[in-house]
Design an enzyme around this catalytic site. Structure first.
Site, PDB file in Angstrom:
ATOM      1  N   HIS A   1       0.661 -82.948  93.671  1.00 22.67           N
ATOM      2  CA  HIS A   1       1.209 -82.310  93.602  1.00 22.67           C
ATOM      3  C   HIS A   1       1.873 -80.898  92.602  1.00 22.67           C
ATOM      4  CE1 HIS A   1       5.189 -79.625  94.610  1.00 22.67           C
ATOM      5  NE2 HIS A   1       5.359 -79.949  93.441  1.00 22.67           N
TER       6      HIS A   1
ATOM      7  N   HIS B   1       5.503 -79.291  85.338  1.00 21.53           N
ATOM      8  CA  HIS B   1       6.711 -78.521  85.678  1.00 21.53           C
ATOM      9  C   HIS B   1       8.176 -79.664  86.529  1.00 21.53           C
ATOM     10  CE1 HIS B   1       5.092 -78.379  89.959  1.00 21.53           C
ATOM     11  NE2 HIS B   1       6.773 -78.592  90.403  1.00 21.53           N
TER      12      HIS B   1
ATOM     13  N   GLU C   1      12.180 -83.377  85.242  1.00 23.66           N
ATOM     14  CA  GLU C   1      13.127 -83.883  86.345  1.00 23.66           C
ATOM     15  C   GLU C   1      12.971 -85.147  86.736  1.00 23.66           C
ATOM     16  OE1 GLU C   1      13.094 -81.244  89.835  1.00 23.66           O
ATOM     17  OE2 GLU C   1      15.006 -82.065  90.402  1.00 23.66           O
ATOM     18  N   ASP C   2      12.412 -85.724  86.980  1.00 20.75           N
ATOM     19  CA  ASP C   2      11.660 -87.018  87.975  1.00 20.75           C
ATOM     20  C   ASP C   2      11.358 -88.272  87.303  1.00 20.75           C
ATOM     21  OD1 ASP C   2      12.032 -84.879  90.114  1.00 20.75           O
ATOM     22  OD2 ASP C   2       9.822 -85.230  90.439  1.00 20.75           O
TER      23      ASP C   2
ATOM     24  N   ASP D   1       5.556 -73.396  93.316  1.00 21.66           N
ATOM     25  CA  ASP D   1       5.676 -75.023  93.951  1.00 21.66           C
ATOM     26  C   ASP D   1       6.569 -74.629  94.978  1.00 21.66           C
ATOM     27  OD1 ASP D   1       7.325 -77.257  93.996  1.00 21.66           O
ATOM     28  OD2 ASP D   1       8.930 -76.862  92.665  1.00 21.66           O
TER      29      ASP D   1
HETATM   30 MN    MN Z   1       7.381 -79.968  92.346  1.00 24.89          MN
END
Ligand code: MN
Length: 741
Positions: free
Chosen positions: A59, A84, A88-89, A150
């Site tokens: 991704h 990116h 967050e992940d 994205d």
């Molecule tokens: Mn993304």
């Protein structure tokens, strides 16, 4: 020892190679940084998978590919795209990013992380967050561009998501992201986002159109070859290179057209456009475009009203081209778009491509100007998020018109803008003092809607002040917010006169000025602030009458007031007690003597219902002893009663309704609205649907489509009357219904 490479790893490595092919980065230092970001992303996302089952890191690599290939972004953006989703992940922090990739990258990733998950909220939060997202524009526009990349990849892989999520994501895309891409001039991305959104939102329409397009493809290709052949022949003699391509309309715009015009697929005549792209130098491109236009229209006859010149005046998003629609020899209209390769690249890739041409003239404006406008809106404290979103969308969707100042300076405005909007665009003071304008030398009011090409001279007057109704005339957020603050400012001037007027009222009523009383009076008139209250007083919107009404309703001030007003009240005849005491005694010791109902009327008290205000059970009422001994009952809000009370204070009797009873009382209502067939029938139906209500009279007058009616009804009490009023007001055509005296 040879390490066994899994098939997953192979897919990932191939994807990465693809990215390198599309990236235009040549600097070895930058290439190394990209490699580092890639390795880091692979490591950080290892063992993670997307819903589709593929390794997660595919991704971010895809997002980097879109950023490089379709938006034309450079090394920093590619690195940020690769990273990116890391913060967050995974457990890595922004700080980690900063240590490894520097401040700039960390800032952009921070922006992207914050935007993420933004739309999982209710509608107003969405708007607020959208505003925040655009605020980050002032930091770095790359945040928005990568976010769009994205979103595009997520849309391309939306199939794997559950149905409800698909719908939610598709709707957001259509509502926010596609317009944003459009505004940034990312035409290709905008079209793809719209098509993908349609695919999930309206799968039937999408499938139907894409199938029809497929079937007709071959035929279309043949036609295009026939059609362009004579054009090519002539263009081959020119000294500039060119290419001719055909562009099929996007599925969503075909669908849009079918719906808007209520036509079938086969009736959409402009399914495709032919684009002629010239390899001209920057100096010659415009002249060359015009030359090609001449060539094409020599061969085919152009449709006059379909000619668009975005060469002389580019669109606000930077689009430049010549468009014309011509008649083919087979009797079909064909749209031709003529532009240089520079214009074409900007049109497809947007402003990122524009930056490439920076340094060449004409490249300022556009994006910077747009960013400035957005920033201005965002920083306006008077505007809440939803207004902002509306305005943003208004500016996006409304086609722009081009207007001119008397000196010939061009000002672009959203279509639908009025003289007032134009005035405020020039300067807030020009807006505040506007009394009208001269458009193309013709005198027009401030409400006049502007047309493209209008030359506008605003007429100002020193005496002019912004008016409330201007809020409805202005269309742009800028004008609206400036009018709002001018109105606020203007109100301040009324504070002193308002105070004086209030004092005068008090004097007239022989009352002491009591701040607590003023406060409760303000509450009574439902004015939100003290300043508003004085403003309304000064303007005469609140007056002595309201003050008196209030005094009657407010028990405490009423008794004080009555006592002060009435000399007899202080020394009632034959009795030492003041009026309050009398009322008190009568109410508590012999209540039955004052509680009224028609049943009892024949017994102890004789009373009449005053026909000036027609009181009915449920109203606040007050009684007056008349010389005949009969009590006359008025509503406390009745103007006659107010007069009586101020004159004959000693004969006031507090009265209240005893019970509903089965007796009917006469009451009147006024109805007005737009005259329509069957209106009287509807009114009588509503009235008679209430049990035991009778109509005594119904008079209706109408003129020029408007009507005004007075109905006199026998009702039981205020509740019933209110019920009727609320039912009547719902009838189509009826604008207002209220009780009359
Ligand atoms: Mn993304």
């Amino acid at each position: 020892m040879i390490e066994k490479v899994s098939s997953d790893d192979k897919i990932v490595v191939n994807k990465y190679r693809q990215l390198l092919r599309y990236s235009t980065v040549t600097d070895p230092v930058q290439k190394k940084r990209i490699r580092k970001a890639y390795n880091f992303a692979v490591e950080a996302h290892k063992d993670m998978r997307r819903r589709s089952g593929e390794p997660y890191v595919i991704h971010p690599i895809e997002v980097a590919i879109i950023s490089a290939k379709e938006i034309g972004l450079g090394a920093t953006s590619i690195i940020c795209a690769l990273l990116h989703d890391v913060v967050e992940d995974t457990d890595y922090t922004i700080k980690d990013m900063e240590v490894m990739f520097g401040k700039k990258v960390a800032r952009i990733i921070d922006g992207l992380t914050k935007i993420s998950g933004i739309f999982d909220q209710s509608s107003s939060l969405q708007a607020e967050n959208f505003r925040k997202m655009l605020l980050t524009l002032s930091d770095d526009v790359r945040v928005i561009l990568i976010k769009l990349a994205d979103r595009l990849h997520n849309m391309r892989t939306l199939e794997a998501m559950p149905k409800e999520k698909q719908l939610k994501i598709a709707s957001e895309t259509a509502y926010l992201y596609a317009p944003l891409a459009h505004r940034l001039g990312l035409f290709a991305i905008k079209s793809e986002l719209e098509d993908l959104a349609l695919k999930y939102k309206e799968p039937e329409a999408y499938n139907l159109i894409s199938k029809k397009l497929q079937i007709s493809q071959e035929e279309r290709n043949k036609f295009i070859t026939r059609f362009t052949q004579p054009v090519r022949k002539k263009l081959n003699r020119q000294d500039f290179g060119y290419k001719v391509i055909s562009r099929t309309k996007s599925i969503s715009s075909i669908w849009g057209k079918m719906q808007k015009k209520q036509i079938t697929f086969d009736e959409v005549y402009d399914l495709f456009a032919i684009r002629i792209i010239l390899n001209s130098t920057f100096e010659n491109e415009k002249a060359d475009c015009w030359q090609v236009y001449g060539t094409v229209t020599d061969i085919y006859i152009p449709k006059q009203d379909r000619f668009r010149d975005w060469l002389s005046v580019p669109k606000a998003n930077g689009y430049e081209a010549l468009h014309t629609t011509v008649m083919s020899s087979e009797g079909q209209w064909v749209e031709i778009q003529i532009r240089s390769s520079r214009m074409d690249e900007i049109a497809e890739k947007g402003y990122a491509a524009h930056w490439k041409y920076k340094g060449q003239k004409n490249s300022e404006g556009g994006l910077d100007e747009w960013l400035n406008k957005i920033r201005e809106l965002l920083q306006d404290p008077n505007q809440d998020a939803l207004d902002f979103l509306d305005d943003f969308k208004l500016n996006l969707f409304a086609e722009e018109i081009f207007t001119f100042t008397p000196k010939g300076e061009m000002i672009s405005m959203p279509a639908g803008s009025t003289v007032l909007d134009f005035a405020y665009t020039i300067h807030s003071e020009v807006g505040n003092k506007a009394i009208g304008a001269k458009i193309n030398n013709k005198l027009v009011p401030v409400s006049q809607v502007l047309g493209s090409g209008d030359q506008i001279e605003i007429l100002n007057s020193h005496k002019q002040l912004p008016k409330d109704e201007w809020m409805d005339i202005a269309v742009t957020a800028r004008a609206k917010s400036q009018i709002k603050s001018a109105l606020k400012e203007g109100r301040k001037q009324y504070i002193e006169p308002g105070k004086e007027k209030l004092e005068q009222c008090f004097v007239e009523m022989k009352l002491e000025i009591d701040p607590a009383l003023i406060k409760s009076f303000q509450r009574y008139t439902k004015t939100p602030s003290e300043n508003d209250f004085y403003f309304k007083l000064a303007k005469g919107e609140i007056g002595l009458d309201e003050l008196k009404d209030f005094m009657l309703k407010d028990e405490k001030s009423k008794s004080n007031w009555l006592r002060k007003l009435n000399p007899f009240a202080r020394k009632p005849k034959g009795n030492e007690a003041d009026l309050n005491t009398v009322i008190h005694e009568q109410l508590h010791e012999k209540p039955e003597s004052l509680l009224l109902s028609k049943k009892h009327a024949k017994g102890k008290i004789d009373y009449t219902l005053a026909n000036c205000c027609n009181p009915i059970p449920g109203d606040d009422v007050i009684g007056f002893f008349q010389s005949s001994g009969i009590i006359d009952i008025h509503r406390t809000t009745c103007k006659d009663a107010t007069k009586l009370m101020s004159t004959y204070g000693n004969s006031i009797v507090k009265t209240k309704w005893r019970d509903k009873g089965s007796v009917e009382f006469l009451s009147g209502i006024k109805i007005y609205g737009y005259d329509q067939i069957g209106l009287i029938r509807e009114i009588t139906e509503v009235v008679s649907s209430e049990l035991s209500v009778n109509i005594r009279s119904l008079n209706i007058e109408s003129s020029e489509g408007l009507f005004e009616g007075i109905a006199m009804l026998y009702v039981q009490d205020t509740k019933q009357l209110e019920r009727i009023i609320s039912k009547l007001i719902k009838i189509k055509g009826i604008e207002n219904v209220y009780r009359i005296n």
